[in-house]
Design an enzyme around this catalytic site. Sequence first.
Site, short mmCIF file in Angstrom:
data_model
loop_
_atom_site.label_atom_id
_atom_site.label_comp_id
_atom_site.label_asym_id
_atom_site.label_seq_id
_atom_site.Cartn_x
_atom_site.Cartn_y
_atom_site.Cartn_z
N SER A 114 5.24 7.47 -5.16
CA SER A 114 5.64 7.89 -3.82
C SER A 114 5.34 9.38 -3.64
CB SER A 114 7.12 7.55 -3.58
OG SER A 114 7.45 7.62 -2.21
N GLU A 208 -1.07 2.89 -1.62
CA GLU A 208 0.08 2.04 -1.30
C GLU A 208 0.98 2.80 -0.35
OE1 GLU A 208 3.58 2.37 -2.22
OE2 GLU A 208 3.16 4.43 -2.85
N HIS A 279 6.25 0.09 -3.83
CA HIS A 279 7.66 0.49 -3.81
C HIS A 279 8.62 -0.63 -4.18
CE1 HIS A 279 6.32 4.16 -1.91
NE2 HIS A 279 7.55 4.60 -1.79
#
Length: 311
Positions: A114, A208, A279
């Site tokens: 992230s 992503e 995630h």
Amino acid sequence: MPEAPLLPPRLQRGDAIGLFCPAGPVREVHRLQAGIKVIEEAGFKVKMRGPAEPVAGYLADDDARRAEHLHALWNDEEVKAILAIRGGYGCLRMIEHLDWELFRQRPKWLAGFSDVTLLLNSLHQRANLITIHGPVATSLAGSEPAYQAALFSLLTGSFEELIKPKGLEILRGGTGRGRLAGGNLTTLVHLLATPWDIPWEGSILVLEDTNEPLYRLDRMLTQLALAGRLQGLTGLLLGEFDTGGNAVDNLRLQEAVWARVLELAGPGFPIWARVPVGHRERNLALPIGMEAMMDSASGVLSLLPGSVTLV
């Protein structure tokens, strides 16, 4: 030829793994505690720096203090690897406070995903280190066992070199070889036109994202294409793009993302989708900076440890 990146020393059972928040604060203490339990059950000790409880605001601490927490763990001889507690937002604010000479002189593992995408790629570029795109401490217990094992296998040097993801979608075939780079789409877009932008040319790019509606994903992918960042890749690995909602909505979103990527991506390299990176529960640990080979005929991603220097 450029110097091969350094593979940090492998961990032994009983070594310490350091935990800190490089960006957002702890929100759910029970998830952190569950992650610590997974680490300890895998045979490692835990050392933490910085706040481990919820705090007000969207940052775990001020920028300089978050950098100090990372430096302290990096200077701690007992700590052999560092795992982000969570992502959020804040690494971009902290980055100018970091001591890159320290990182170069004392090679260690850093793992996360992230917002931590920035640190992973910057450590590779600025300190010539291999880093790990994989679970954070607060996502570790919720990860499927195979993906927990993949993280510890990379840390201990016992990882599988041949990866054949289940359910892989080959959007465009062919083969490609390059250094693994990238991670979270939003974070990577925010690096454009900054000194922290990554070298995209010749890389196998991982992308992503989560909780972003399709129009925002389209806008970010289009920006990457217009900036020339989807040209000259040697491969593209699309992880999970989810709405945070139900499976049907997630599938529709992913298929729309795949279609847009095929419209935007330059020619000459393979594109795979449904790679277990993201995630949710399937977040495969990948060594950022190590060379890999994509073979679409077999659906196998081969990690190439011969492309790195062992410390």
